[in-house]
Design a protein around this motif. Structure first.
Motif, PDB file in Angstrom:
ATOM      1  N   GLU A 355       0.838  -1.208   0.000  1.00 52.52           N
ATOM      2  CA  GLU A 355       0.000   0.000   0.000  1.00 52.52           C
ATOM      3  C   GLU A 355       0.871   1.256   0.000  1.00 52.52           C
ATOM      4  OE1 GLU A 355      -3.641   2.156   2.502  1.00 52.52           O
ATOM      5  OE2 GLU A 355      -2.611   0.390   3.334  1.00 52.52           O
ATOM      6  N   GLU A 359       1.015   3.993  -3.097  1.00 52.37           N
ATOM      7  CA  GLU A 359       0.752   5.416  -2.894  1.00 52.37           C
ATOM      8  C   GLU A 359       1.976   6.259  -3.273  1.00 52.37           C
ATOM      9  OE1 GLU A 359      -1.793   7.133  -2.236  1.00 52.37           O
ATOM     10  OE2 GLU A 359      -3.303   5.796  -1.347  1.00 52.37           O
ATOM     11  N   ARG A 404      -7.427   8.447 -12.734  1.00 53.99           N
ATOM     12  CA  ARG A 404      -8.623   7.903 -12.092  1.00 53.99           C
ATOM     13  C   ARG A 404      -8.516   6.389 -11.951  1.00 53.99           C
ATOM     14  NH1 ARG A 404     -11.590  11.130 -15.995  1.00 53.99           N
ATOM     15  NH2 ARG A 404     -12.149  13.148 -15.090  1.00 53.99           N
ATOM     16  N   ARG A 407      -6.080   5.504  -9.090  1.00 52.87           N
ATOM     17  CA  ARG A 407      -6.669   5.785  -7.780  1.00 52.87           C
ATOM     18  C   ARG A 407      -7.729   4.739  -7.435  1.00 52.87           C
ATOM     19  NH1 ARG A 407      -5.484   6.710  -3.291  1.00 52.87           N
ATOM     20  NH2 ARG A 407      -4.205   8.460  -4.003  1.00 52.87           N
ATOM     21  N   LYS A 408      -8.490   4.344  -8.435  1.00 53.94           N
ATOM     22  CA  LYS A 408      -9.519   3.328  -8.198  1.00 53.94           C
ATOM     23  C   LYS A 408      -8.886   2.004  -7.793  1.00 53.94           C
ATOM     24  CE  LYS A 408     -13.410   1.004 -10.437  1.00 53.94           C
ATOM     25  NZ  LYS A 408     -14.201   0.858 -11.697  1.00 53.94           N
ATOM     26  N   ILE A 410      -6.023   1.550  -6.311  1.00 55.46           N
ATOM     27  CA  ILE A 410      -5.496   1.659  -4.947  1.00 55.46           C
ATOM     28  C   ILE A 410      -6.629   1.543  -3.930  1.00 55.46           C
ATOM     29  CG2 ILE A 410      -4.400   3.226  -3.301  1.00 55.46           C
ATOM     30  CD1 ILE A 410      -2.694   4.278  -5.579  1.00 55.46           C
ATOM     31  N   ASN A 411      -7.739   2.197  -4.217  1.00 55.40           N
ATOM     32  CA  ASN A 411      -8.890   2.123  -3.304  1.00 55.40           C
ATOM     33  C   ASN A 411      -9.421   0.697  -3.205  1.00 55.40           C
ATOM     34  OD1 ASN A 411      -8.716   4.867  -2.821  1.00 55.40           O
ATOM     35  ND2 ASN A 411     -10.246   5.396  -4.390  1.00 55.40           N
ATOM     36  N   GLU A 412      -9.300  -0.049  -4.316  1.00 51.85           N
ATOM     37  CA  GLU A 412      -9.752  -1.437  -4.318  1.00 51.85           C
ATOM     38  C   GLU A 412      -8.668  -2.387  -3.808  1.00 51.85           C
ATOM     39  OE1 GLU A 412     -10.781  -2.048  -8.366  1.00 51.85           O
ATOM     40  OE2 GLU A 412     -12.687  -0.955  -8.232  1.00 51.85           O
ATOM     41  N   ARG A 413      -7.552  -1.803  -3.358  1.00 53.03           N
ATOM     42  CA  ARG A 413      -6.430  -2.554  -2.803  1.00 53.03           C
ATOM     43  C   ARG A 413      -5.788  -3.492  -3.823  1.00 53.03           C
ATOM     44  NH1 ARG A 413      -6.013  -1.305   2.259  1.00 53.03           N
ATOM     45  NH2 ARG A 413      -4.489  -2.965   2.714  1.00 53.03           N
TER      46      ARG A 413
END
Length: 939
Positions: A355, A359, A404, A407-408, A410-413
């Motif tokens: 993670e 980032e 986008r 970022r998506k 990363i948010n979804e791991r």
């Protein structure tokens, strides 16, 4: 000489010379970006950066046959605690660009040369600037550029005085021990100072230790010396003690990251600046907070087998580009990546989870995209909308979609996929930055090419008009100019260009580059009738075959010189061909001794291009012997020949004056030999440069510029005086066989004058009585150009490049080696040392140019005629190298291609200046007492 033409030519060539900086060397930096940072907690609270200036990778990592190393502490970190690899630097391998790449994350542009690699030609961001506070210790040549470029006063520096950087110092390690001692004193003081201690306990702080001792030891003692090895041991112990002290100061909290590296390496012969692997391969070792430990090697090919030679093949090696170190350090302490950085975070060095890595690399991509957007808008604003072509591989809409998507993920791991897309986005963004940075290159290159061709055609027209009989042949007393319609057309075209440039608010240089070819081609079109006359003349006299053959030989000869930039040995081939010149029929009746001397001198000089130009050890006995040989030859000429005698006994007073002057120059040459010997002995004994020797070296160099002006203006004694005057400063700057080269060049130049004189069938005056003060030789009008004058001009060009490449090449010019200037200065000063090295390069140039001045007198041709031929040949080569400039391939290839063009253009520009200086040295005479009046011949 037409001085209007000289000034015009100098201005035109300065424009051509400066254009290369606008085309290839414009600063890649942009401003106005928004910083981005990883919001996750950083693994380290503080960073300690050690930069060992001039340290080679192999000297840190290698072990001897008993597995002993010069750096046991650092090797222990490699094998037990940290991560290691090779940091790959770029040309030029100098201190400033290396530190900028390490701390700011971008590769320095050449504009920094103008400020000696010290000041900031363009403001830039850095890890230090983004930190909460940075404390730095080290050299006054490096630290100020980061403190001056920082916003606020949060970058503190402590420097030793500049005179401490003494290449003649007895203990070269003191520069490093001073830094280590200063850091220890600083931390001891912080224990008693509450305010300072609170500041030190904040997050995002940096300690920077610049260690210059190894660079100094390498220059003076060479990297394979005992002193260099001892300095490595001193640095290793200092790093060990400093790391321990810092850890103890912060209570061994495990939140300190350590990075050890170098700005550049060093060649075996103690220089740096070019692209040799010993200069571009530097060590990188990191340990502490946020850095992973040793790992086993991965399967797959490796870039080289060095790790096997270093007995580190059982530990994973992670190489990086030098600019990647900056974003790595920013990531470790959690500060925004430097705004102008083009480095990519080497995620493999981090011990953090996926993670944090996802980032971090995403922030890295956003930071580079910011630069791309600013660069794109800058290009778009200065380009007509109809002509604008965007970077199609990464359009603005593509950027938004990709951001986008990452970022998506990363948010979804989906961290692995996000990392891969971020790396791909970084690669595309860097390609886009390169695309927009080179956007105007085709336009500007076309303008300069048109200007070059126009100038060459203009020179051809001047030669045909003023220095041949072609115009008179067709009873044209003056060349008819074209009608005013042509002029109006050029004026209209120029006005349109100006309006377009003004509408886009382009810089002033764009006006110059676009208007110069318009002006030159206007002058060509106004005189194009001369080209028609030349065509008729060739047809009427059936000279087509001769002209074509001459043009081919001329082009082949110039190509030989051009190829000598890449294969220096070809100069030897050219000299061997020159040695055959006495076989020419017109020389068969000449003095056989001179003919044999010419051939032997050419063959002797042909040896030097075959000798090594780098990695050559100092050979001062050879310097002393050559100086003594020069003294012996001078005494033979002084008392055993008649070049200092006059045909009339009424001038015997002048005879004694000329001999006394030459004897004085011999005494100065003896003093120069003694100074070099004394200085070398003093430096070897570690007593430094004696002040008396330093003062005498500067005094002799200054006096030698004036002594030729006291000599008779007759050609033989004046040239002998010039050769001796240049010999003394050149000997003071010599360390090896280059002084033998200069002596051989002097002999070859003297024989060249005799050979050129022998080819002139109309000579009615002896060479020994020719006088530089004669406005017109023999009381007759100086003749027009002949085909043989092409040979004379070519020889001049060839000898100029022989003077340049006879003892050096691009690598030796780019490499910094202070050994040759130690009779003048030992404390590091880039401008003084660079000026002395430039003087050493220009002395053979000046000798050849003064000889050229004598040749034009011997062959009875105006200086301007031969000069225009030389200019024509030089410009032909300059255009050739302009098209050979490239910005792809290895950095050594790129740097060399640009260096070739810069050398040729510099030589042309210097030619105008050198001809003026040589005119003063050969034609001006100082009278004593002063009221007798000074004389100076002008053409």
């Amino acid at each position: 000489m037409n001085w209007i033409l000289v000034v015009t030519g100098l201005i035109v060539h300065l424009i051509f010379f400066y254009s290369i900086f606008d085309i290839y060397f414009t600063s890649p930096l942009v401003h106005g970006m928004t910083p981005h940072r990883n919001e996750l907690e950083a693994p380290a609270r503080r960073l300690v950066l050690f930069v060992a200036d001039g340290l080679r990778a192999d000297k840190v990592f290698e072990v001897d046959e008993n597995n002993n190393t010069q750096s046991p502490f650092l090797r222990n970190k490699v094998t037990r605690e940290g991560c290691w690899g090779v940091s790959h630097t770029r040309v030029p391998t100098e201190s400033r660009p290396g530190h900028v790449a390490l701390v700011a994350g971008f590769y320095e542009d050449v504009s920094a040369v103008a400020k000696g690699w010290k000041e900031n030609p363009v403001e830039f961001d850095s890890v230090f600037n983004e930190s909460h506070h940075t404390w730095s210790w080290g050299s006054p040549d490096i630290l100020p550029m980061f403190s001056k470029g920082a916003s606020g006063d949060h970058v503190s520096v402590r420097m030793y005085p500049g005179y401490s950087e003494d290449f003649a110092g007895a203990d070269l390690t003191k520069l490093d021990t001073w830094v280590f001692d200063s850091v220890q004193e600083f931390l001891e003081k912080a224990k008693e100072n509450v305010t300072l201690k609170q500041l030190l306990n904040e997050d995002k702080i940096v300690f920077f230790l610049h260690l210059l001792g190894l660079d100094t030891s390498g220059h003076v003692k060479k990297p394979h010396s005992r002193e260099y090895a001892e300095n490595i041991r001193v640095v290793d112990r200092g790093v060990k003690d400093t790391a321990r002290i810092i850890e103890e100061f912060f209570g061994n909290d495990g939140r300190t990251a350590f990075v050890f590296t170098s700005d550049h390496g060093m060649t075996d012969w103690g220089s740096h600046g070019s692209g040799h692997p010993s200069e571009t391969l530097t060590p990188l070792i990191a340990w502490g907070a946020g850095i992973r430990g040793p790992l086993p090697p991965e399967d797959g090919p490796s870039p080289d087998n060095l790790h096997k030679d270093w007995k580190l093949s059982d530990i994973k090696r992670s190489d990086v580009n030098q600019a990647d170190v900056s974003p790595l350090m920013s990531t470790l302490i959690g500060v925004p990546i430097s705004l102008q950085s083009v480095g990519t975070i080497p995620l493999d060095w981090l011990s953090s989870d996926l993670e944090f890595k996802a980032e971090s690399i995403f922030v890295n991509a956003l930071q580079i995209l910011e630069q791309l957007e600013v660069k794109m808008l800058s290009v778009q604003n200065k380009t007509l909308q109809l002509l604008y072509t965007p970077f199609k591989s990464l359009m603005p809409s593509d950027q938004m979609n990709e951001v986008r998507f990452i970022r998506k993920r990363i948010n979804e791991r989906q961290f692995t996929e996000a990392i891969e897309h971020s790396k791909r986005l970084i690669d595309l963004a860097l390609e886009g930055l390169t695309y927009y940075h080179r956007y105007d290159r085709l336009f500007l290159g076309s303008c300069i090419t048109a200007g070059f061709v126009g100038w060459i055609v203009y020179i051809v027209i001047l030669l045909l008009h003023q220095h041949t009989d072609i115009v008179l042949k067709y009873n044209a007393t003056s060349v008819k100019r074209n009608n005013k319609k042509t002029t109006y057309a050029f004026i209209l075209f120029g006005a349109v260009v100006i309006l377009l440039l003004y509408a886009k608010s382009l810089q002033w240089s764009y006006y110059v580059y676009t208007l110069l070819p318009i002006v030159l081609w206007h002058e060509v079109c106004q005189r194009c009738q001369i080209l028609q006359f030349a065509y008729w003349y060739i047809l009427d006299h059936q000279l087509s075959r001769q002209v074509l053959t001459g043009a081919v030989l001329w082009a082949v000869g110039l190509e030989l010189i051009i190829l000598s930039f890449f294969f220096r040995e070809l100069l030897s081939l050219g000299l061997i061909f020159m040695a055959l010149w006495p076989l020419q029929k017109s020389l068969q009746s000449s003095n056989k001794l001179f003919l044999a001397g010419w051939s032997l001198a050419c063959l002797f000089m042909a040896v030097f291009p075959l000798l090594p130009v780098v990695n050559r050890p100092s050979n001062y006995p050879l310097v002393y012997t050559t100086g003594c040989a020069a003294i012996f030859l001078t005494l033979v000429i002084l008392f055993g020949s008649d070049i200092l005698t006059y045909p009339k006994k009424s001038v015997l007073a002048k005879l004694s004056k000329a001999r006394l002057l030459v004897l004085g120059q011999v005494v100065i040459l003896i003093m120069s030999i003694a100074i070099v010997s004394s200085t070398v002995h003093s430096l070897d004994s570690k007593r430094g440069l004696p002040l008396l020797n330093q003062c005498l070296s500067w005094t002799i160099s200054g006096i030698c510029l004036v002594l030729p002006l006291l000599c008779s203006s007759r050609m033989p004694p004046r040239l002998l005086s010039i050769m001796l005057s240049l010999f003394s400063p050149y000997l003071l700057l010599s360390t090896s066989y280059e002084v033998v080269f200069y002596l051989g060049l002097c002999i070859l130049m003297a024989l060249w004058i005799s050979m050129e004189y022998a080819t002139q069938s109309e000579n009615i005056k002896e060479l020994l009585v020719l006088d530089f003060m004669e406005v017109v030789k023999l009381g007759q009008t100086q003749r027009k150009l002949k085909i043989s004058d092409l040979r004379c001009s070519y020889f001049f060009i060839f000898f100029l490049f022989l003077a340049f490449f006879g003892t050096g090449n691009i690598a030796s010019i780019n490499s910094f080696d202070p050994t040759s200037v130690l009779c003048f200065v030992t404390v590091f000063n880039p401008f003084v040392m660079g000026g002395l090295m430039l003087t050493k390069i220009l002395i053979p140039f000046l000798l050849v140019t003064c000889t050229f001045n004598a040749v034009h007198l011997a062959v009875n041709v105006p200086t301007q005629s031969l000069f225009l031929l030389v200019l024509l040949m030089s410009d032909f080569m300059a255009v050739h190298f302009f098209f050979l400039v490239k910005d792809y391939g290895s950095w050594l290839d790129i740097g060399s291609s640009i260096s070739h063009y810069v050398i040729v253009m510099s030589m042309i520009s210097f030619l105008f200046i050198l001809l003026s200086i040589s005119k003063v040295l050969t034609s001006c005479t100082l009278r004593f007492p002063p009221w007798q009046g000074n004389k100076c011949h002008r053409q």
